[in-house]
Design a protein around this motif. Sequence first.
Motif, PDB file in Angstrom:
ATOM      1  N   LEU A 151       0.810  -1.222   0.000  1.00  8.03           N
ATOM      2  CA  LEU A 151       0.000   0.000   0.000  1.00  8.03           C
ATOM      3  C   LEU A 151       0.846   1.276   0.000  1.00  8.03           C
ATOM      4  O   LEU A 151       0.300   2.382   0.020  1.00  8.03           O
ATOM      5  CB  LEU A 151      -0.915   0.023   1.230  1.00  8.03           C
ATOM      6  CG  LEU A 151      -1.999  -1.058   1.295  1.00  8.03           C
ATOM      7  CD1 LEU A 151      -2.778  -0.938   2.601  1.00  8.03           C
ATOM      8  CD2 LEU A 151      -2.945  -0.946   0.107  1.00  8.03           C
ATOM      9  N   ARG A 152       2.160   1.140  -0.036  1.00  5.83           N
ATOM     10  CA  ARG A 152       3.020   2.316   0.067  1.00  5.83           C
ATOM     11  C   ARG A 152       2.841   3.271  -1.108  1.00  5.83           C
ATOM     12  O   ARG A 152       2.808   4.497  -0.929  1.00  5.83           O
ATOM     13  CB  ARG A 152       4.482   1.891   0.149  1.00  5.83           C
ATOM     14  CG  ARG A 152       4.904   1.428   1.537  1.00  5.83           C
ATOM     15  CD  ARG A 152       6.324   0.905   1.512  1.00  5.83           C
ATOM     16  NE  ARG A 152       6.767   0.462   2.835  1.00  5.83           N
ATOM     17  CZ  ARG A 152       7.818  -0.315   3.035  1.00  5.83           C
ATOM     18  NH1 ARG A 152       8.544  -0.732   2.011  1.00  5.83           N
ATOM     19  NH2 ARG A 152       8.159  -0.665   4.255  1.00  5.83           N
ATOM     20  N   ALA A 153       2.755   2.736  -2.317  1.00  3.31           N
ATOM     21  CA  ALA A 153       2.604   3.615  -3.478  1.00  3.31           C
ATOM     22  C   ALA A 153       1.304   4.413  -3.383  1.00  3.31           C
ATOM     23  O   ALA A 153       1.261   5.602  -3.712  1.00  3.31           O
ATOM     24  CB  ALA A 153       2.637   2.801  -4.771  1.00  3.31           C
ATOM     25  N   LYS A 154       0.245   3.752  -2.921  1.00  2.00           N
ATOM     26  CA  LYS A 154      -1.020   4.457  -2.740  1.00  2.00           C
ATOM     27  C   LYS A 154      -0.890   5.534  -1.674  1.00  2.00           C
ATOM     28  O   LYS A 154      -1.365   6.665  -1.846  1.00  2.00           O
ATOM     29  CB  LYS A 154      -2.127   3.468  -2.360  1.00  2.00           C
ATOM     30  CG  LYS A 154      -3.484   4.142  -2.173  1.00  2.00           C
ATOM     31  CD  LYS A 154      -4.605   3.123  -2.125  1.00  2.00           C
ATOM     32  CE  LYS A 154      -4.697   2.399  -0.824  1.00  2.00           C
ATOM     33  NZ  LYS A 154      -5.937   1.604  -0.695  1.00  2.00           N
ATOM     34  N   ALA A 155      -0.208   5.208  -0.570  1.00  2.00           N
ATOM     35  CA  ALA A 155      -0.060   6.176   0.519  1.00  2.00           C
ATOM     36  C   ALA A 155       0.747   7.389   0.070  1.00  2.00           C
ATOM     37  O   ALA A 155       0.339   8.536   0.284  1.00  2.00           O
ATOM     38  CB  ALA A 155       0.619   5.500   1.721  1.00  2.00           C
ATOM     39  N   PHE A 156       1.888   7.161  -0.564  1.00  2.00           N
ATOM     40  CA  PHE A 156       2.708   8.288  -1.011  1.00  2.00           C
ATOM     41  C   PHE A 156       2.007   9.067  -2.124  1.00  2.00           C
ATOM     42  O   PHE A 156       2.162  10.289  -2.230  1.00  2.00           O
ATOM     43  CB  PHE A 156       4.070   7.793  -1.488  1.00  2.00           C
ATOM     44  CG  PHE A 156       5.027   7.473  -0.367  1.00  2.00           C
ATOM     45  CD1 PHE A 156       5.494   8.470   0.470  1.00  2.00           C
ATOM     46  CD2 PHE A 156       5.457   6.172  -0.148  1.00  2.00           C
ATOM     47  CE1 PHE A 156       6.372   8.177   1.507  1.00  2.00           C
ATOM     48  CE2 PHE A 156       6.340   5.869   0.873  1.00  2.00           C
ATOM     49  CZ  PHE A 156       6.799   6.871   1.707  1.00  2.00           C
ATOM     50  N   GLY A 157       1.249   8.382  -2.956  1.00  2.00           N
ATOM     51  CA  GLY A 157       0.487   9.079  -3.987  1.00  2.00           C
ATOM     52  C   GLY A 157      -0.566   9.990  -3.397  1.00  2.00           C
ATOM     53  O   GLY A 157      -0.780  11.105  -3.889  1.00  2.00           O
ATOM     54  N   LEU A 158      -1.229   9.535  -2.343  1.00  2.00           N
ATOM     55  CA  LEU A 158      -2.232  10.372  -1.690  1.00  2.00           C
ATOM     56  C   LEU A 158      -1.584  11.557  -0.975  1.00  2.00           C
ATOM     57  O   LEU A 158      -2.181  12.639  -0.897  1.00  2.00           O
ATOM     58  CB  LEU A 158      -3.055   9.539  -0.703  1.00  2.00           C
ATOM     59  CG  LEU A 158      -4.108   8.626  -1.334  1.00  2.00           C
ATOM     60  CD1 LEU A 158      -4.759   7.739  -0.277  1.00  2.00           C
ATOM     61  CD2 LEU A 158      -5.174   9.439  -2.063  1.00  2.00           C
ATOM     62  N   MET A 159      -0.374  11.381  -0.463  1.00  2.00           N
ATOM     63  CA  MET A 159       0.331  12.523   0.137  1.00  2.00           C
ATOM     64  C   MET A 159       0.618  13.577  -0.928  1.00  2.00           C
ATOM     65  O   MET A 159       0.471  14.777  -0.692  1.00  2.00           O
ATOM     66  CB  MET A 159       1.631  12.052   0.793  1.00  2.00           C
ATOM     67  CG  MET A 159       1.423  11.188   2.032  1.00  2.00           C
ATOM     68  SD  MET A 159       0.701  12.081   3.440  1.00  2.00           S
ATOM     69  CE  MET A 159       2.135  12.957   4.047  1.00  2.00           C
ATOM     70  N   HIS A 160       1.010  13.134  -2.103  1.00  2.00           N
ATOM     71  CA  HIS A 160       1.226  14.056  -3.227  1.00  2.00           C
ATOM     72  C   HIS A 160      -0.081  14.752  -3.601  1.00  2.00           C
ATOM     73  O   HIS A 160      -0.100  15.950  -3.903  1.00  2.00           O
ATOM     74  CB  HIS A 160       1.784  13.280  -4.421  1.00  2.00           C
ATOM     75  CG  HIS A 160       1.992  14.104  -5.656  1.00  2.00           C
ATOM     76  ND1 HIS A 160       1.047  14.175  -6.664  1.00  2.00           N
ATOM     77  CD2 HIS A 160       3.010  14.891  -6.061  1.00  2.00           C
ATOM     78  CE1 HIS A 160       1.485  14.967  -7.626  1.00  2.00           C
ATOM     79  NE2 HIS A 160       2.680  15.413  -7.293  1.00  2.00           N
ATOM     80  N   TRP A 161      -1.165  14.006  -3.558  1.00  2.00           N
ATOM     81  CA  TRP A 161      -2.478  14.575  -3.866  1.00  2.00           C
ATOM     82  C   TRP A 161      -2.858  15.638  -2.837  1.00  2.00           C
ATOM     83  O   TRP A 161      -3.380  16.701  -3.185  1.00  2.00           O
ATOM     84  CB  TRP A 161      -3.516  13.460  -3.897  1.00  2.00           C
ATOM     85  CG  TRP A 161      -4.886  13.885  -4.322  1.00  2.00           C
ATOM     86  CD1 TRP A 161      -5.268  14.334  -5.554  1.00  2.00           C
ATOM     87  CD2 TRP A 161      -6.069  13.885  -3.519  1.00  2.00           C
ATOM     88  NE1 TRP A 161      -6.610  14.608  -5.574  1.00  2.00           N
ATOM     89  CE2 TRP A 161      -7.136  14.335  -4.331  1.00  2.00           C
ATOM     90  CE3 TRP A 161      -6.340  13.527  -2.201  1.00  2.00           C
ATOM     91  CZ2 TRP A 161      -8.436  14.454  -3.866  1.00  2.00           C
ATOM     92  CZ3 TRP A 161      -7.635  13.639  -1.731  1.00  2.00           C
ATOM     93  CH2 TRP A 161      -8.668  14.102  -2.554  1.00  2.00           C
ATOM     94  N   ALA A 162      -2.570  15.364  -1.565  1.00  2.00           N
ATOM     95  CA  ALA A 162      -2.867  16.342  -0.513  1.00  2.00           C
ATOM     96  C   ALA A 162      -2.108  17.636  -0.747  1.00  2.00           C
ATOM     97  O   ALA A 162      -2.643  18.736  -0.539  1.00  2.00           O
ATOM     98  CB  ALA A 162      -2.514  15.759   0.858  1.00  2.00           C
ATOM     99  N   ASN A 201      -1.184  18.873  -3.644  1.00  2.00           N
ATOM    100  CA  ASN A 201      -1.802  19.585  -4.758  1.00  2.00           C
ATOM    101  C   ASN A 201      -3.128  20.227  -4.359  1.00  2.00           C
ATOM    102  O   ASN A 201      -3.419  21.367  -4.750  1.00  2.00           O
ATOM    103  CB  ASN A 201      -2.011  18.626  -5.939  1.00  2.00           C
ATOM    104  CG  ASN A 201      -0.763  18.437  -6.755  1.00  2.00           C
ATOM    105  OD1 ASN A 201      -0.460  19.206  -7.659  1.00  2.00           O
ATOM    106  ND2 ASN A 201      -0.007  17.394  -6.436  1.00  2.00           N
ATOM    107  N   VAL A 202      -3.938  19.502  -3.593  1.00  2.00           N
ATOM    108  CA  VAL A 202      -5.216  20.054  -3.161  1.00  2.00           C
ATOM    109  C   VAL A 202      -4.992  21.257  -2.251  1.00  2.00           C
ATOM    110  O   VAL A 202      -5.622  22.313  -2.404  1.00  2.00           O
ATOM    111  CB  VAL A 202      -6.059  18.982  -2.443  1.00  2.00           C
ATOM    112  CG1 VAL A 202      -7.311  19.600  -1.823  1.00  2.00           C
ATOM    113  CG2 VAL A 202      -6.459  17.884  -3.420  1.00  2.00           C
ATOM    114  N   GLY A 203      -4.076  21.114  -1.291  1.00  2.00           N
ATOM    115  CA  GLY A 203      -3.788  22.215  -0.388  1.00  2.00           C
ATOM    116  C   GLY A 203      -3.215  23.419  -1.100  1.00  2.00           C
ATOM    117  O   GLY A 203      -3.576  24.566  -0.809  1.00  2.00           O
ATOM    118  N   THR A 204      -2.330  23.183  -2.069  1.00  2.00           N
ATOM    119  CA  THR A 204      -1.733  24.281  -2.823  1.00  2.00           C
ATOM    120  C   THR A 204      -2.781  25.011  -3.651  1.00  2.00           C
ATOM    121  O   THR A 204      -2.772  26.245  -3.739  1.00  2.00           O
ATOM    122  CB  THR A 204      -0.608  23.748  -3.732  1.00  2.00           C
ATOM    123  OG1 THR A 204       0.390  23.115  -2.919  1.00  2.00           O
ATOM    124  CG2 THR A 204       0.029  24.874  -4.529  1.00  2.00           C
TER     125      THR A 204
END
Length: 399
Positions: A137-148, A150-153
Amino acid sequence: MTVTAPARPTVFQGLPKVFWLLFSGQLVNRFGGVVLPFLVFYLTGRGYAAAQIAAVVSAYGLGGLGGQPLGGYLADRFGRRATLISGLLATATCLILIAAAGSLPWLMAGALAMGLAGDVYRPAASALVAETTPPHLRAKAFGLMHWAVNVGTAAAGAIAGFLLAHGFWLLVVLDVATSVAFAVIVAVGIPRGHDKAAARSARNGYAIAARDRVLMAALIFLLTGLVLYAQAAYALPLALAADGFPASLYGLLITVNGAIVVIFQPLFISWLSRLPRLPVLGVSMTVVGLGLGLTGVATQPWHYVATVVLWSIGEIGMAGFEAALIADLTPERAHGTYQALYGWTTAIARFAGPAVGAVLFQAGMLWWACAATGLLCAVFAVTLMPAVARRERALTQPA
């Protein structure tokens, strides 16, 4: 009797509580990340010359080169939780120092300190994600961190211009408040057990990591892809200006890129995270290279939009898999160090990207080089696969 197969977890299911605390903190923190993007406007309004502003920005960049290595050392030496909290509070303090600085030397000192402190928390956060999330699940977790991020920015950009019109101090208050809020989330939500100092073994530390040939090869591979991707930010504006297009078109293209990532990354990430890391990275970098390469034949605004759509798809495939690949190669209790080296690689790419892009653009070779580099990354990924597979087997075998 009909047996119903269990439903496959969605992209937002299956991840541990620690991850969601970090995800929430990252989202809050990026929403407040408004001071540095608008610092140039603030300094211009105070009457500083372009050269003086460049000196302040350069000081921040110089400090940033040391932030991740320092954060990785602290995370592995003194604990992830403690490093996260102290790094975030130090960032808030540096923001106040920048706002209070009354002269150029103090501005440069504050920017240097901010660059150093601002990245200290990142290796600790990445180490916690790597250690608390199952490998599949690491790729999904790190991908969601990247998504966060972008959303926050995106949310920050929507409100920052309004706040700046009413005073730079409002940006500082927001940025400081969100940094402190992230620190509070970590302090309250993450157990103190993550503060235990990592016992330094013969396999930990930067000197040992530098002799890890598999890690070094993986970092060179990632650096190649990151320098390639950097051309979207540094060389694309050059191409637009050369074709006589206004800066507003670049703003539109960046908006398109952000919208694609925000909308489609959660949709793609569950599927992509089930695939092997290196093939996904190799294909994604190739797509980025081809998307950027087609910029060389774009002549109309819609042509540029099409190329942005293409390399944005490649970005989705790169995000998450880079940090996950490094996590898969990391010995026990060395995640802070290894993630810091990956973070340092991204910092090097940010510095090298503009220089490489400018030289190749002036020579008329940039866009062909982007396409070729994307294909080279695919070959690099295939070449690395046997060594990475051996390392993963060695790390999963019982001691």
